[in-house]
Design a protein around this motif. Structure first.
Motif, PDB file in Angstrom:
ATOM      1  N   ARG A   5      -1.828   2.942   4.017  1.00  0.00           N
ATOM      2  CA  ARG A   5      -0.679   2.200   3.504  1.00  0.00           C
ATOM      3  C   ARG A   5      -1.191   0.972   2.773  1.00  0.00           C
ATOM      4  NH1 ARG A   5       1.904  -2.187   5.487  1.00  0.00           N
ATOM      5  NH2 ARG A   5       0.769  -2.037   7.465  1.00  0.00           N
ATOM      6  N   GLN A   6      -0.793   0.843   1.516  1.00  0.00           N
ATOM      7  CA  GLN A   6      -1.167  -0.328   0.731  1.00  0.00           C
ATOM      8  C   GLN A   6      -0.019  -1.315   0.715  1.00  0.00           C
ATOM      9  OE1 GLN A   6      -2.278   0.528  -3.312  1.00  0.00           O
ATOM     10  NE2 GLN A   6      -3.269  -1.450  -3.620  1.00  0.00           N
ATOM     11  N   SER A   7      -0.330  -2.567   0.964  1.00  0.00           N
ATOM     12  CA  SER A   7       0.681  -3.626   0.960  1.00  0.00           C
ATOM     13  C   SER A   7       0.101  -4.826   0.230  1.00  0.00           C
ATOM     14  CB  SER A   7       1.084  -3.996   2.391  1.00  0.00           C
ATOM     15  OG  SER A   7       2.013  -5.054   2.396  1.00  0.00           O
ATOM     16  N   GLY A   8       0.493  -5.031  -1.009  1.00  0.00           N
ATOM     17  CA  GLY A   8      -0.086  -6.113  -1.795  1.00  0.00           C
ATOM     18  C   GLY A   8      -1.574  -5.873  -1.996  1.00  0.00           C
ATOM     19  N   THR A   9      -2.378  -6.833  -1.585  1.00  0.00           N
ATOM     20  CA  THR A   9      -3.837  -6.698  -1.719  1.00  0.00           C
ATOM     21  C   THR A   9      -4.486  -6.220  -0.428  1.00  0.00           C
ATOM     22  OG1 THR A   9      -4.127  -9.036  -1.167  1.00  0.00           O
ATOM     23  CG2 THR A   9      -3.948  -8.462  -3.506  1.00  0.00           C
ATOM     24  N   SER A  10      -3.673  -5.788   0.543  1.00  0.00           N
ATOM     25  CA  SER A  10      -4.199  -5.260   1.803  1.00  0.00           C
ATOM     26  C   SER A  10      -4.039  -3.745   1.853  1.00  0.00           C
ATOM     27  CB  SER A  10      -3.461  -5.876   2.999  1.00  0.00           C
ATOM     28  OG  SER A  10      -3.647  -7.269   3.047  1.00  0.00           O
ATOM     29  N   LEU A  11      -4.903  -3.115   2.638  1.00  0.00           N
ATOM     30  CA  LEU A  11      -4.801  -1.678   2.865  1.00  0.00           C
ATOM     31  C   LEU A  11      -5.110  -1.402   4.332  1.00  0.00           C
ATOM     32  CD1 LEU A  11      -5.695   1.294   0.723  1.00  0.00           C
ATOM     33  CD2 LEU A  11      -6.822   1.179   2.942  1.00  0.00           C
ATOM     34  N   ALA A  12      -4.232  -0.637   4.978  1.00  0.00           N
ATOM     35  CA  ALA A  12      -4.451  -0.216   6.360  1.00  0.00           C
ATOM     36  C   ALA A  12      -4.621   1.288   6.376  1.00  0.00           C
ATOM     37  CB  ALA A  12      -3.273  -0.628   7.241  1.00  0.00           C
ATOM     38  N   PHE A  13      -5.451   1.787   7.302  1.00  0.00           N
ATOM     39  CA  PHE A  13      -5.684   3.229   7.404  1.00  0.00           C
ATOM     40  C   PHE A  13      -5.793   3.610   8.871  1.00  0.00           C
ATOM     41  CE2 PHE A  13      -9.886   1.296   7.316  1.00  0.00           C
ATOM     42  CZ  PHE A  13     -10.575   1.975   8.319  1.00  0.00           C
ATOM     43  N   ALA A  14      -5.556   4.888   9.172  1.00  0.00           N
ATOM     44  CA  ALA A  14      -5.654   5.366  10.552  1.00  0.00           C
ATOM     45  C   ALA A  14      -5.681   6.882  10.578  1.00  0.00           C
ATOM     46  CB  ALA A  14      -4.488   4.851  11.395  1.00  0.00           C
ATOM     47  N   SER A  15      -6.202   7.414  11.683  1.00  0.00           N
ATOM     48  CA  SER A  15      -6.258   8.862  11.871  1.00  0.00           C
ATOM     49  C   SER A  15      -4.884   9.465  12.112  1.00  0.00           C
ATOM     50  CB  SER A  15      -7.161   9.212  13.065  1.00  0.00           C
ATOM     51  OG  SER A  15      -8.498   8.879  12.806  1.00  0.00           O
ATOM     52  N   GLU A  16      -3.960   8.683  12.659  1.00  0.00           N
ATOM     53  CA  GLU A  16      -2.622   9.191  12.928  1.00  0.00           C
ATOM     54  C   GLU A  16      -1.588   8.203  12.421  1.00  0.00           C
ATOM     55  OE1 GLU A  16      -1.948  10.569  16.896  1.00  0.00           O
ATOM     56  OE2 GLU A  16      -3.755  11.818  16.933  1.00  0.00           O
ATOM     57  N   LEU A  17      -0.437   8.749  12.046  1.00  0.00           N
ATOM     58  CA  LEU A  17       0.634   7.954  11.477  1.00  0.00           C
ATOM     59  C   LEU A  17       1.151   6.915  12.455  1.00  0.00           C
ATOM     60  CD1 LEU A  17       2.410   7.618   8.988  1.00  0.00           C
ATOM     61  CD2 LEU A  17       3.833   9.495   9.813  1.00  0.00           C
ATOM     62  N   LYS A  18       1.192   7.261  13.740  1.00  0.00           N
ATOM     63  CA  LYS A  18       1.720   6.328  14.737  1.00  0.00           C
ATOM     64  C   LYS A  18       0.952   5.016  14.756  1.00  0.00           C
ATOM     65  CE  LYS A  18       1.219   8.989  18.333  1.00  0.00           C
ATOM     66  NZ  LYS A  18       0.552  10.194  17.769  1.00  0.00           N
ATOM     67  N   ALA A  19      -0.341   5.060  14.453  1.00  0.00           N
ATOM     68  CA  ALA A  19      -1.138   3.834  14.462  1.00  0.00           C
ATOM     69  C   ALA A  19      -0.733   2.912  13.320  1.00  0.00           C
ATOM     70  CB  ALA A  19      -2.620   4.174  14.372  1.00  0.00           C
ATOM     71  N   LEU A  20      -0.446   3.467  12.144  1.00  0.00           N
ATOM     72  CA  LEU A  20       0.010   2.635  11.031  1.00  0.00           C
ATOM     73  C   LEU A  20       1.395   2.059  11.303  1.00  0.00           C
ATOM     74  CD1 LEU A  20      -1.078   4.581   7.821  1.00  0.00           C
ATOM     75  CD2 LEU A  20      -2.068   2.498   8.753  1.00  0.00           C
ATOM     76  N   MET A  21       2.223   2.840  11.986  1.00  0.00           N
ATOM     77  CA  MET A  21       3.589   2.405  12.228  1.00  0.00           C
ATOM     78  C   MET A  21       3.689   1.446  13.422  1.00  0.00           C
ATOM     79  SD  MET A  21       4.626   3.911   9.669  1.00  0.00           S
ATOM     80  CE  MET A  21       6.325   3.381   9.728  1.00  0.00           C
ATOM     81  N   ALA A  22       2.549   1.096  14.019  1.00  0.00           N
ATOM     82  CA  ALA A  22       2.555   0.118  15.110  1.00  0.00           C
ATOM     83  C   ALA A  22       2.976  -1.258  14.618  1.00  0.00           C
ATOM     84  CB  ALA A  22       1.172   0.039  15.752  1.00  0.00           C
ATOM     85  N   ASP A  23       2.809  -1.517  13.323  1.00  0.00           N
ATOM     86  CA  ASP A  23       3.208  -2.787  12.730  1.00  0.00           C
ATOM     87  C   ASP A  23       4.729  -2.809  12.608  1.00  0.00           C
ATOM     88  OD1 ASP A  23       3.731  -5.001  11.197  1.00  0.00           O
ATOM     89  OD2 ASP A  23       2.142  -4.622   9.743  1.00  0.00           O
ATOM     90  N   ALA A  24       5.362  -3.668  13.345  1.00  0.00           N
ATOM     91  CA  ALA A  24       6.829  -3.724  13.363  1.00  0.00           C
ATOM     92  C   ALA A  24       7.406  -4.081  12.000  1.00  0.00           C
ATOM     93  CB  ALA A  24       7.300  -4.735  14.413  1.00  0.00           C
ATOM     94  N   GLY A  25       6.593  -4.652  11.122  1.00  0.00           N
ATOM     95  CA  GLY A  25       7.079  -5.042   9.805  1.00  0.00           C
ATOM     96  C   GLY A  25       7.102  -3.914   8.799  1.00  0.00           C
ATOM     97  N   VAL A  26       6.572  -2.765   9.161  1.00  0.00           N
ATOM     98  CA  VAL A  26       6.519  -1.638   8.233  1.00  0.00           C
ATOM     99  C   VAL A  26       7.874  -0.930   8.200  1.00  0.00           C
ATOM    100  CG1 VAL A  26       5.429   0.594   7.757  1.00  0.00           C
ATOM    101  CG2 VAL A  26       4.058  -1.314   8.611  1.00  0.00           C
ATOM    102  N   SER A  27       8.347  -0.643   7.006  1.00  0.00           N
ATOM    103  CA  SER A  27       9.625   0.047   6.857  1.00  0.00           C
ATOM    104  C   SER A  27       9.545   1.465   7.419  1.00  0.00           C
ATOM    105  CB  SER A  27      10.018   0.123   5.379  1.00  0.00           C
ATOM    106  OG  SER A  27      11.115   0.989   5.194  1.00  0.00           O
ATOM    107  N   ARG A  28      10.611   1.877   8.095  1.00  0.00           N
ATOM    108  CA  ARG A  28      10.700   3.242   8.606  1.00  0.00           C
ATOM    109  C   ARG A  28      11.683   4.077   7.788  1.00  0.00           C
ATOM    110  NH1 ARG A  28       8.563   0.501  12.609  1.00  0.00           N
ATOM    111  NH2 ARG A  28       7.160   1.594  14.022  1.00  0.00           N
TER     112      ARG A  28
END
Length: 640
Positions: free
Chosen positions: A147-170
Motif C-alpha cells: 500500500r502506497q500512501s504519499g511518500t510511504s510504502l507498507a508491505f506484508a505477506s498477508e492483507l490483514k497485516a496491512l489493514m492493522a493500521d486503523a487509518g487505512v480505508s476499508r
C-alpha cells in the motif's frame, strides 16, 4: 519460510506498527521474529524454521550492514549460489538460504531474481541508496501485498497485516468485487480494498525516495521449440520431476506429501519414494459422498510405495464449524470451495510434519483439465455475427433452466459459440457470467462498472500468448490467472494457517519452461488429457490410476447448501445487513436461494455471495485478526 512486513518512508516510520503487523501473521512463523529499524525503514518477519534451524534468524545483512533483507520462502539452489558468492569474496554469517539474497543483490542488483530457483517473496533494503526492492517468485507461490500512501510504502505477506493500521480505508474496490464474482478470487494486482495492491507473480517493485516502479522480470514462454520423440520427452519429464523433487526434500524438519489419488500428487509421492531411504508420510482427505471421495486411489499409491498413510473424512457439519476460521485466514473473499478440504488436510499433516510436497502445477504444464480438450474440440469456430447475440441468449436460458445436466451443457455450448474466441475461455471459466452479474447488480453498481469487462483479463493473455496452438494458449492463460489467483492462494493460506510449508515440484521453473515448449498434441490428444505425463508415469504408477478420468478436488457443495449450510446461507444473504450494502438486488439473491432449494444447481454462485458476505462481516469492517470472534454459524438445516 516466514511472514514478512515493513514500512519505508521519506520520514521515520513507526517500528511499533511493524511489530503489530507481524503479530497478526504469527501463524506464518511461530518459531521466532526479527526486526530492523533506521531513519527510513522498519522491517519485520516471523520465522518458521526449516533450514538452518539454529542459526537462520532474520533480518540478514551484508558484511558492512548497509543492505538488509527479510524473506518468505525457500531458495532451493542456495548452496550453489553460496559457493559462487564465497568465491567472489563474500563472507557469510549464517548457513541458511536467506543470506544469499543480500550478497546476490550486491553482485547483480535487481537481476538477482534471475539467479534464484525457488518460491519467494522478499524485501531488500539498501540503506545507502534509500532504496527498497520487493520481489515475488515467478509463478506466485508466495504472496505479497503493498500500500502506497504519499511518500510511504507498507508491505506484508498477508492483507490483514496491512489493514492493522486503523487509518487505512476499508472501502471495497468495486472492480475487484466484479472480478471476484466472475472467477471466485480477486486477481492481482487488485485486492478487495481500494488502495491496496498485490504484487503480481514474476514482478519486482522498487521504492526509492517516495517513488514507486513495478516491472515484470519473468513470463513463461510457450513458443514452440524443437523436440525429439515422445519416448525421449517422457524420459526427460521423469528426470526433471526427480530433480525438482530432490531439491524440495531438503529440510531439517519432518517432511511428507499430500496424496489425493490424482496423477500429479501420486507422481510426486513416487518420486519422493525413489529419493528417500524411509517411508514417505502421506496425507489424504475424503468424503462420505462417493462422488467426491478419492481415498481408494490414494490408498492404492500408498500401498505401492509403502507410505506412512493418514486419512481424514470431511463432513458438512465439519465444514460449517470451520468456515468462519477459513474466511478469516483468507483476508478477502475467496470462493473456491476446495479450500475447506485443503484446510483440513493441512491440519492433519501438521500433526505429523512441518513440510509437505504436493502436485500443484501438473495440470497447467501438461494439459490436465478436461476443459482443454473441450475447447480444443470447439476450436475457434464462431457463429455469424448476426446470430451471436441470439445464441448467447438462448444458451444462457438453457444453461440457467432445469435440473438436467445435459440440457445445461447444451446451453453452455451455445453460449460459447456466441462469444468471441478470445472471450470464450473466460466465459467457460466464469461462475457469474456477464449476463448473470448484470441481473444481480443494483443500479449504482451498474453505473460504477459499466466499462469493466472481467473477460478481458483472460482475453488479453490468450491474445498475447506466443504459442501458435490453442491448447498451449489456454495453459498460458491458466499459468497467469487461475494458477496464481486461485490454486496457489488456496494452498498458501490453508497451509500457513497451520504453520505448514508446502512445496510444489511441478512448479519448478526449469520443468515448466521445458514443458511449455512441448507440442499441444502431446498434452491433449483428442479427449485424453495429460497424455505425455501419463506415458511418463506409466512405469511408476498403477494403470488404473493413470487411465481413470480426472477428478477435481471438489466438495459436495450443492448438497451442503441444501442441508448443513442452508440456514447460514439464508440468514446471511437475506438479512438487513446484506441488503443494506446496496450492491446486489435482494430479489435476485433470494431467487438463487429458491432455485437451489428446488433442485436447480446455483451452488457456486451462492457460495461466492456467501463468502463475500462472511468476509465482509468478519474482516471487511474490522481488522481481520484470526483470533477475532466471527459470526456464529447458524443451526443446521434439515437433511433428509
Amino acid at each position: 519460510m516466514c511472514g514478512v512486513a515493513g514500512i519505508v518512508s521519506t520520514s521515520p516510520p513507526d517500528p511499533q506498527q511493524v511489530r503489530a503487523m507481524c503479530r497478526l501473521i504469527t501463524h506464518r512463523g511461530p518459531d521466532g521474529e526479527g526486526y530492523h529499524s533506521d531513519a527510513n525503514a522498519a522491517l519485520g518477519m516471523r520465522r518458521l524454521a526449516i533450514i538452518d534451524v539454529v542459526g537462520g534468524d532474520q533480518p540478514v545483512y551484508n558484511e558492512d550492514r548497509t543492505v538488509a533483507a527479510v524473506f518468505n520462502g525457500e531458495i532451493y539452489n542456495f548452496v550453489e549460489l553460496r559457493e559462487q558468492l564465497v568465491a567472489r569474496g563474500h563472507r557469510f554469517a549464517t548457513d541458511g538460504d536467506t543470506e544469499v539474497l543480500v550478497h546476490l543483490y550486491e553482485e547483480h542488483g535487481e537481476d538477482l531474481v534471475t539467479h534464484l530457483r525457488g518460491m519467494f517473496a522478499f524485501a531488500i533494503w539498501d540503506m545507502a541508496r534509500r532504496r527498497l526492492l520487493l520481489a515475488r517468485d515467478r509463478v506466485g507461490k508466495k504472496p505479497l501485498y503493498y500500500r502506497q500512501s504519499g511518500t510511504s510504502l507498507a508491505f506484508a505477506s498477508e492483507l490483514k497485516a496491512l489493514m492493522a493500521d486503523a487509518g487505512v480505508s476499508r472501502e471495497v474496490d468495486p472492480v475487484a468485487l466484479h472480478h471476484y464474482l466472475t472467477y471466485q478470487y480477486v486477481p492481482a494486482p487488485w485486492s478487495i480494498y481500494r488502495g491496496v495492491s498485490k504484487l503480481p507473480p514474476g514482478h519486482l517493485l522498487v521504492w526509492q525516495d517516495g517513488e514507486v516502479s513495478v516491472r515484470r522480470y519473468w513470463k513463461l514462454d510457450f513458443t514452440p521449440r524443437p523436440v525429439g520423440s515422445e519416448r525421449e520427452a517422457a524420459e526427460r519429464a521423469r528426470e526433471l520431476l526427480l530433480d525438482a523433487t530432490r531439491v524440495r526434500m531438503v529440510s531439517e524438519r519432518p517432511l511428507g506429501a499430500f496424496l489425493s489419488g490424482g496423477i500429479d500428487s501420486s507422481a510426486v509421492v513416487a518420486a519422493m519414494a525413489r529419493l528417500s531411504d524411509r517411508p514417505v508420510k502421506t496425507f489424504c482427505i475424503g468424503f462420505d459422498d462417493q462422488r467426491f471421495d478419492e481415498r481408494e486411489y490414494a490408498a492404492t499409491v500408498a500401498r505401492r510405495y509403502g507410505t506412512d498413510h493418514h486419512e481424514f473424512v470431511v463432513a458438512g457439519a465439519s465444514a460449517l464449524e470451520v468456515l468462519p476460521t477459513v474466511t478469516r485466514h483468507f483476508d478477502e473473499p475467496f470462493a473456491d470451495s476446495s479450500a475447506i478440504p485443503s484446510f483440513f488436510v493441512a491440519e492433519l499433516s501438521r500433526q505429523h510434519v512441518t513440510v509437505v510436497l504436493n502436485g500443484d502445477g501438473g495440470d497447467e504444464s501438461f494439459g490436465g483439465y478436461r476443459r482443454y480438450a473441450y475447447m480444443n474440440r470447439v476450436g475457434r469456430r464462431q457463429a455469424p455475427p448476426r446470430l451471436q447475440g441470439l445464441l448467447n441468449r438462448v444458451g444462457s436460458a438453457l444453461a440457467e433452466s432445469g435440473t438436467a445436466p445435459r440440457l445445461r451443457r447444451v446451453g453452455r455450448g451455445l453460449q460459447l459459440l456466441g462469444e468471441r474466441p478470445q472471450h470464450r475461455y473466460a466465459s467457460l471459466m466464469s461462475y457469474f457470467t456477464n449476463e448473470s452479474k448484470d441481473a444481480l447488480y443494483t443500479k449504482a453498481m451498474h453505473e460504477q462498472l459499466a466499462h469493466v469487462d472481467s473477460y478481458d483479463l483472460i482475453g488479453e493473455v490468450f491474445d498475447t500468448s506466443r504459442s501458435d496452438e490453442d491448447v498451449n494458449r489456454l495453459m498460458d492463460v491458466d499459468v497467469n490467472t487461475y494458477l496464481p489467483g486461485d490454486l496457489l492462494v488456496k494452498v498458501d493460506i490453508t497451509t500457513m494457517a497451520h504453520s505448514l510449508e508446502a512445496r510444489s515440484p511441478f512448479l519448478d521453473h526449469h520443468l515448466m519452461e521445458w514443458a511449455a515448449g512441448l507440442p499441444g498434441r502431446w498434452k491433449v490428444d483428442g479427449q485424453v488429457t495429460k497424455a505425455l505425463l501419463k506415458k511418463a508415469m506409466a512405469p511408476w504408477l498403477p494403470s488404473e490410476l493413470i487411465t481413470r478420468p480426472k477428478a477435481g478436488f471438489g466438495v459436495p457443495l450443492a448438497d451442503w447448501l441444501r442441508c448443513e449450510l442452508r440456514p447460514l446461507a439464508f440468514d446471511l444473504l437475506t438479512d438487513h445487513t446484506a441488503r443494506s450494502r446496496g450492491l446486489f438486488r435482494p430479489e435476485v439473491v433470494r431467487g438463487l436461494l429458491q432455485d437451489h432449494d428446488e433442485g436447480r444447481d446455483r451452488s457456486t454462485r451462492l457460495w461466492s455471495l456467501l463468502q463475500f458476505e462472511l468476509w465482509h462481516r468478519t474482516c471487511g469492517e474490522t481488522s481481520c485478526d484470526t483470533a477475532t470472534a466471527a459470526p456464529e454459524p447458524a443451526a443446521q438445516g434439515h437433511c433428509g
